[in-house]
Enzyme design. Structure first.
Site, PDB file in Angstrom:
ATOM      1  N   ARG A  92      -9.599   7.525   7.480  1.00 21.58           N
ATOM      2  CA  ARG A  92     -10.160   8.203   6.096  1.00 21.58           C
ATOM      3  C   ARG A  92     -10.936   7.961   4.873  1.00 21.58           C
ATOM      4  NH1 ARG A  92      -4.621   6.112   7.188  1.00 21.58           N
ATOM      5  NH2 ARG A  92      -4.920   4.041   6.593  1.00 21.58           N
TER       6      ARG A  92
ATOM      7  N   LYS B 268      -6.501   7.799  -5.899  1.00 22.55           N
ATOM      8  CA  LYS B 268      -6.714   9.127  -6.133  1.00 22.55           C
ATOM      9  C   LYS B 268      -5.527   9.080  -5.003  1.00 22.55           C
ATOM     10  CE  LYS B 268     -11.236   9.748  -8.198  1.00 22.55           C
ATOM     11  NZ  LYS B 268     -11.762  10.981  -8.254  1.00 22.55           N
TER      12      LYS B 268
ATOM     13  N   ASP C  16       0.789  -0.934   0.285  1.00 27.81           N
ATOM     14  CA  ASP C  16      -0.181  -0.157   0.020  1.00 27.81           C
ATOM     15  C   ASP C  16       0.446   1.105  -0.098  1.00 27.81           C
ATOM     16  OD1 ASP C  16      -2.373  -1.577   0.726  1.00 27.81           O
ATOM     17  OD2 ASP C  16      -2.695  -1.095   1.928  1.00 27.81           O
TER      18      ASP C  16
ATOM     19  N   ARG D  53      -1.206  -0.925  -8.403  1.00 31.02           N
ATOM     20  CA  ARG D  53      -2.950  -0.226  -8.349  1.00 31.02           C
ATOM     21  C   ARG D  53      -2.410   1.156  -8.518  1.00 31.02           C
ATOM     22  NH1 ARG D  53      -4.162  -0.490  -2.212  1.00 31.02           N
ATOM     23  NH2 ARG D  53      -4.474  -3.372  -2.519  1.00 31.02           N
TER      24      ARG D  53
HETATM   25  P1  FDA Z   1     -13.736  10.170  -4.160  1.00 33.06           P
HETATM   26  O1  FDA Z   1     -13.366  10.022  -3.543  1.00 33.06           O
HETATM   27  O2  FDA Z   1     -13.322  11.007  -5.997  1.00 33.06           O
HETATM   28  O3  FDA Z   1     -15.606   9.620  -4.891  1.00 33.06           O
HETATM   29  C1  FDA Z   1     -16.050   8.706  -5.213  1.00 33.06           C
HETATM   30  C2  FDA Z   1     -17.360   8.704  -4.916  1.00 33.06           C
HETATM   31  O4  FDA Z   1     -17.341   6.981  -4.731  1.00 33.06           O
HETATM   32  C3  FDA Z   1     -17.925   8.877  -3.774  1.00 33.06           C
HETATM   33  O5  FDA Z   1     -18.388  10.473  -4.591  1.00 33.06           O
HETATM   34  C4  FDA Z   1     -18.938   8.338  -3.121  1.00 33.06           C
HETATM   35  O6  FDA Z   1     -20.152   8.455  -3.728  1.00 33.06           O
HETATM   36  C5  FDA Z   1     -18.192   7.299  -3.314  1.00 33.06           C
HETATM   37  N1  FDA Z   1     -16.655   7.052  -2.664  1.00 33.06           N
HETATM   38  C6  FDA Z   1     -15.402   6.839  -1.909  1.00 33.06           C
HETATM   39  N2  FDA Z   1     -15.165   6.938  -0.764  1.00 33.06           N
HETATM   40  C7  FDA Z   1     -15.996   6.973  -0.307  1.00 33.06           C
HETATM   41  C8  FDA Z   1     -16.600   5.969   1.134  1.00 33.06           C
HETATM   42  N3  FDA Z   1     -15.182   5.769   1.781  1.00 33.06           N
HETATM   43  N4  FDA Z   1     -17.154   5.951   1.190  1.00 33.06           N
HETATM   44  C9  FDA Z   1     -18.557   5.625   0.753  1.00 33.06           C
HETATM   45  N5  FDA Z   1     -18.542   6.147  -0.217  1.00 33.06           N
HETATM   46  C10 FDA Z   1     -17.204   6.836  -0.950  1.00 33.06           C
HETATM   47  N6  FDA Z   1      -5.151   5.200  -1.116  1.00 33.06           N
HETATM   48  C11 FDA Z   1      -3.922   5.211  -0.738  1.00 33.06           C
HETATM   49  O7  FDA Z   1      -3.417   6.915  -0.241  1.00 33.06           O
HETATM   50  N7  FDA Z   1      -3.178   4.237  -0.306  1.00 33.06           N
HETATM   51  C12 FDA Z   1      -3.704   3.163  -1.025  1.00 33.06           C
HETATM   52  O8  FDA Z   1      -2.379   2.353  -0.249  1.00 33.06           O
HETATM   53  C13 FDA Z   1      -5.132   3.009  -1.192  1.00 33.06           C
HETATM   54  N8  FDA Z   1      -5.353   1.606  -1.609  1.00 33.06           N
HETATM   55  C14 FDA Z   1      -7.230   2.005  -2.197  1.00 33.06           C
HETATM   56  C15 FDA Z   1      -7.139   0.234  -2.516  1.00 33.06           C
HETATM   57  C16 FDA Z   1      -8.954  -0.301  -2.897  1.00 33.06           C
HETATM   58  C17 FDA Z   1      -9.081  -1.155  -3.210  1.00 33.06           C
HETATM   59  C18 FDA Z   1      -9.040   1.208  -2.863  1.00 33.06           C
HETATM   60  C19 FDA Z   1     -10.624   1.493  -3.753  1.00 33.06           C
HETATM   61  C20 FDA Z   1      -8.695   2.792  -2.721  1.00 33.06           C
HETATM   62  C21 FDA Z   1      -7.644   2.699  -1.582  1.00 33.06           C
HETATM   63  N9  FDA Z   1      -6.895   3.817  -1.121  1.00 33.06           N
HETATM   64  C22 FDA Z   1      -6.022   3.856  -0.973  1.00 33.06           C
HETATM   65  C23 FDA Z   1      -8.295   5.667  -1.256  1.00 33.06           C
HETATM   66  C24 FDA Z   1      -7.774   6.162  -2.453  1.00 33.06           C
HETATM   67  O9  FDA Z   1      -7.062   6.871  -2.645  1.00 33.06           O
HETATM   68  C25 FDA Z   1      -9.320   6.723  -2.094  1.00 33.06           C
HETATM   69  O10 FDA Z   1      -8.500   7.807  -1.131  1.00 33.06           O
HETATM   70  C26 FDA Z   1     -10.410   6.727  -1.686  1.00 33.06           C
HETATM   71  O11 FDA Z   1     -10.595   5.075  -2.516  1.00 33.06           O
HETATM   72  C27 FDA Z   1     -11.764   7.508  -2.735  1.00 33.06           C
HETATM   73  O12 FDA Z   1     -11.763   7.661  -3.946  1.00 33.06           O
HETATM   74  P2  FDA Z   1     -12.536   7.243  -5.147  1.00 33.06           P
HETATM   75  O13 FDA Z   1     -11.578   6.879  -6.810  1.00 33.06           O
HETATM   76  O14 FDA Z   1     -13.381   6.590  -4.879  1.00 33.06           O
HETATM   77  O15 FDA Z   1     -13.083   8.897  -5.132  1.00 33.06           O
END
Ligand code: FDA
Length: 318
Positions: free
Chosen positions: A285, A184, A130, A181
């Protein structure tokens, strides 16, 4: 503002102690965390596999300062790998280098993670590192490069689209043929190192996604954002990239509706399943990403109070 505040709280020891002893705290955590033990993680992974999802299991923990704790975390990963193998699960593992001793010393970290990589290799299993805050980015990439150059190629990185440097890092990983992976990014970062505005983070996500799909090795596109998912599907279609050349990844308990839609459309979907007692910073987070999740906290706390009649409607956040 609220996002920044929640991310700050995720780092606070006092807030952690108050929050984890609050009534209803564990109920809240269970929405996003599979439980506290290896057994809980294995059970959740089995259920997800049966529902058609791949899994990556994460034993929660970060910023570990004591050697014994880091060693115990590595031991838990060995146990986890054995259990995944003996249960025949379609799962790999994700770990944080600060849980394994990155802030203690390099040789210790190498020995500790080396044990995990060896056990995983014997089980033909992939290990994801990660990505944490920008204080650790270079060291995490250097650590990965050393492992890779030593022939430990059953590991891969996470790269974050909010980081200005990520395009370089994606190109480096693509040249190696390493698995990335893409997400954002979940930490609070200064403008010098990271884009601050969603449109910039999203535009970079799309750019990096295209580089990974076109030139990378089996990338994981980790997002719950419909716009990012649509862009990925459209690019794959445009370039005739087959659905088994990449996977979508989402977090346990987040946007389960979208997880099902992608699976039903024939895409590979891997669910990140965290478990363990150290769930507080992870949960904060998730709150920061979607402050509406706070409703879930309030509801759980009220449900165990004399005011439980206020929260009987059963609604839950997406
Ligand atoms: P965004 O934050 O723009 O959200 C888009 C939409 O998705 C929101 O409007 C909401 O509807 C939904 N959504 C997003 N997050 C939600 C939540 N927590 N609860 C409910 N709904 C939610 N980060 C990092 O810094 N290091 C890492 O190693 C990882 N590893 C990782 C693994 C996996 C499998 C995922 C999916 C994510 C990570 N992340 C991570 C977290 C990532 O960086 C990010 O903070 C979150 O995925 C939220 O970003 P989105 O791309 O979902 O879009």
């Amino acid at each position: 503002m609220l996002r920044q505040g929640l991310i700050l709280l995720s780092d606070s020891d006092l807030a952690r102690r108050i929050a984890t002893s609050a009534p209803g705290a564990k109920t809240v955590a269970r929405r996003f965390v599979a439980g506290e033990t290896v057994e809980d993680g294995i059970t959740a992974a089995g259920a997800l596999n049966r529902a058609g999802f791949k899994v990556t299991l994460d034993y929660l923990g970060e910023s570990v300062e004591r050697r014994e704790e880091a060693q115990a975390a590595a031991d838990t990963y060995l146990d986890l790998i054995d259990r995944i193998q003996s249960e025949g699960l379609d799962a790999n593992v994700s770990l944080k280098l600060t849980q394994m001793g990155q802030d203690i010393d390099d040789a210790f970290l190498r020995a500790n993670v080396g044990r995990v990589l060896e056990r995983a290799r014997a089980a033909d299993m992939f290990v994801r590192f990660d990505m944490e805050s920008s204080r650790h980015t270079q060291r995490t990439i250097d650590f990965f490069r050393t492992a890779w150059d030593e022939g430990r190629t059953n590991c891969g990185l996470v790269l974050q689209s909010y980081m200005r440097r990520s395009e370089e890092d994606v190109r480096m990983a693509n040249r190696l043929g390493a698995r990335v992976r893409l997400c954002k990014g979940a930490y609070r970062e200064p403008p010098e190192v990271a884009y601050q505005d969603k449109p910039d983070v999203d535009a970079n996500f799309v750019l990096l996604m295209k580089l990974l799909l076109a030139e990378g090795n089996y990338p994981g596109i980790a997002t719950h954002d419909d716009a990012m998912i649509r862009a990925t599907r459209a690019f794959a279609e445009e370039r005739s990239i087959p659905a088994d050349a990449f996977e979508f990844q989402m977090l346990y308990g987040v946007r389960r509706d979208r997880q099902n839609v992608l699976r039903d459309a024939g895409y590979r979907v891997r669910i990140y399943v965290p478990f363990g007692e150290a769930w507080y910073p992870y949960l904060m987070r998730r709150m920061a990403e979607r402050p509406a999740n706070m409703y879930f906290i309030v509801k759980a706390v009220l449900a165990e109070s004399p005011f439980s009649f206020l929260v009987r409607d059963g609604r839950e956040p997406g």
